[in-house]
Design an enzyme around this catalytic site. Structure first.
Site, mmCIF file in Angstrom:
data_model
loop_
_atom_site.group_PDB
_atom_site.id
_atom_site.type_symbol
_atom_site.label_atom_id
_atom_site.label_comp_id
_atom_site.label_asym_id
_atom_site.label_seq_id
_atom_site.Cartn_x
_atom_site.Cartn_y
_atom_site.Cartn_z
ATOM 1 N N HIS A 69 41.349 42.710 36.410
ATOM 2 C CA HIS A 69 41.447 41.320 36.389
ATOM 3 C C HIS A 69 40.520 40.616 36.460
ATOM 4 C CE1 HIS A 69 45.758 41.715 35.598
ATOM 5 N NE2 HIS A 69 45.767 42.490 36.664
ATOM 6 N N ASP A 89 43.315 45.779 41.657
ATOM 7 C CA ASP A 89 44.773 46.301 40.724
ATOM 8 C C ASP A 89 44.468 46.326 39.292
ATOM 9 O OD1 ASP A 89 44.677 43.508 40.806
ATOM 10 O OD2 ASP A 89 46.570 43.462 39.996
ATOM 11 N N GLU A 90 44.939 47.227 38.648
ATOM 12 C CA GLU A 90 45.268 47.357 37.208
ATOM 13 C C GLU A 90 44.046 47.192 36.619
ATOM 14 O OE1 GLU A 90 47.801 43.789 36.243
ATOM 15 O OE2 GLU A 90 49.811 45.222 36.248
ATOM 16 N N VAL A 91 43.182 48.273 36.949
ATOM 17 C CA VAL A 91 41.670 48.595 36.428
ATOM 18 C C VAL A 91 41.638 49.258 35.387
ATOM 19 C CG1 VAL A 91 39.374 49.228 37.235
ATOM 20 C CG2 VAL A 91 40.902 48.423 39.065
#
Length: 486
Positions: free
Chosen positions: A92, A148-150
């Site tokens: 992100h 997160d959400e790499v």
């Protein structure tokens, strides 16, 4: 499940990467949050932070000033709310990597979401971001470093080469960057406790997590925003993390912004169920494992996504969820407190919009957004697509030809003008109310996404009627052109 709270700290997440509120609005909201049971704020500034120097280009047009950042913390202290800044340091990273000057630090050249973990400049970049944030948050005891959400991790050219070497894995690559960032931050700010989102760690082998050194550096925040939380799975994950050496764990729920990227009204029942099930997981899990719960309120799914529910729209959901967590369930006492704090006579979690607007800060925005969301599109579609006179005598073909039977003009035009006038007044009222809370670009974006498409259809119909009738813009003129063969 009624009883004392299962969470020592109740943290409200403020996502500022979309429709960030003016500080004046936060001054009204913070006392309400404290009354409802909040202990802390997790503030995800993103581009609203007043980065300076070589990072100045990260600022949004209406980014808070340093004095406003200090005022936010002052308001928080006045209301006994701890401030926990959140700085993204891996995934992100769109608000940073979208800029050409930092594009070379992308993991995958085409996508601006993930930072390249191989470059020393990447660590220097996030280190500089953290330093500037901490310089204006000298009293902070905790810092959330995201992670997160790499997405697309391991898919860059350098990563592919690294992964081709024996025993290297994406999990090791991820852990090495988290360890590097955490170590860098703690070397400069040794008293901080660092939080990370847990999704990249969940499925990693226990021995790898143990050997990485990461459990000694960070505290995972286990997030799940669904209405059907896997309670057994969450308990197993808590136990796994504890076994790997993580001594402090957190839960993360959602009070808004998790049920659809274009969601305009908050489905309260979904979010209440989410919190009730998290309470079950906390009760079933290892005693004392969870330090607290973060009630997230997402404003965009990512930096480039559209706006989700505005903060004032989500406040009733937040109130219900906060009180439920504090009271140990959605008890009568919790319901009474929410009704009192929001100024609502009778609360129905299945459809808050039916119960009146309330009197909390921003309640007028909720009432007007509800009107627009529930009725604007359907009323316009009802006229354009469901009205027999429009369908039968002013079809798309008729509109292109600019012809209409004079009698039918009298059936269609008054209704169209009345509908346009009604929505014109209401939208102006909404715009005025929103401008008291939000900056002009957020107001413009929300109206463009949620109002203008329907209004343009309605205005186009009105304009076509006038042209077919040979009327000037003020509506005066002859009755209309009669279609040949009438």
């Amino acid at each position: 499940m009624a009883g004392p709270s299962l969470f020592r700290l109740r943290v409200v997440h403020l996502d500022l990467k979309g429709a960030p509120p003016r500080v004046s609005y936060l001054s009204e909201v913070f006392p309400l949050l404290r009354t409802l049971g909040a202990d802390a704020l997790l503030i995800e500034y993103e581009d609203m932070f007043p980065y300076d120097g070589h990072l100045k280009l990260l600022r949004a047009k209406h980014a808070y000033s340093p004095s406003e950042i200090r005022e936010i913390q002052h308001l928080a202290r006045q209301n006994d709310l701890e401030v926990i800044p959140l700085v993204q340091t891996f995934g992100h990273m769109e608000f940073v990597l979208k800029h050409p000057v930092f594009a070379h630090l992308r993991e995958v050249a085409l996508f601006p979401n993930t930072l390249n973990p191989h470059k020393a400049e990447s660590l220097a970049l996030v280190g500089a971001m953290v330093d500037q944030v901490m310089e204006l948050h000298g009293e902070a005891r905790r810092l959330h470093i995201g992670c997160d959400e790499v997405y697309f991790l391991g898919e860059g050219e350098t990563s592919r080469l690294w992964l081709s070497q024996e025993s290297n894995t994406k999990a090791k690559l991820c852990l090495s960057h988290v360890r590097a960032v955490a170590s860098h931050v703690l070397a400069r700010h040794p008293t901080l406790r660092l939080l990370v989102w847990d999704d990249m760690l969940r499925d990693m082998p226990e021995d790898l997590l143990q050997e990485s050194g990461v459990p000694e550096l960070v505290e995972p925040v286990l997030w799940d925003y669904g209405a059907d939380v896997d309670i057994h799975g969450k308990v197993a994950l808590m136990e796994k993390f504890q076994k790997c050496g993580f001594t402090r764990l957190w839960a993360a729920s959602a009070f808004k912004g998790a049920t659809g990227p274009q969601q305009a009204l908050t489905p309260i029942q979904h979010h209440l169920h989410n919190h009730l099930q998290w309470m079950q997981a906390a009760q079933a899990g290892p005693a004392g494992a969870l330090q607290g719960i973060v009630l997230t309120g997402w404003q965009r799914y990512d930096h480039f996504a559209v706006l989700c529910e505005l903060l004032p729209v989500g406040i009733p959901s937040l109130a219900i969820c906060l009180q439920s967590v504090q009271q140990g369930g959605f008890t009568e006492a919790a319901k009474d407190e929410v009704e009192s704090c929001l100024g609502v006579a009778s609360l129905d979690v299945t459809d808050f919009s039916r119960e009146g607007t309330g009197s909390f800060p921003g309640s007028d925005v909720l009432a007007l957004v509800t009107q627009v969301s529930v009725h604007l599109r359907s009323s316009v579609e009802g006229l354009l697509d469901g009205n027999r006179y429009v369908a039968g005598w002013f079809s798309p073909y008729h509109r292109r030809q600019k012809v209409i039977h004079p009698v039918m003009l009298q059936y269609i035009q008054p209704e169209a003008l009345s509908l346009l006038a009604h929505w014109g007044v209401l939208v102006l009222e909404l715009e005025t109310a929103m401008k008291r809370i939000f900056y002009p670009d957020a107001v413009e974006e929300w109206l463009e996404e949620n109002v203008q498409p329907s209004l343009r259809r309605l205005k186009s119909l009105v304009q076509d009627l006038r042209e077919a009738a040979g009327q000037p813009e003020d509506g005066a003129g002859p009755c209309g052109h009669v279609q040949e063969g009438s």
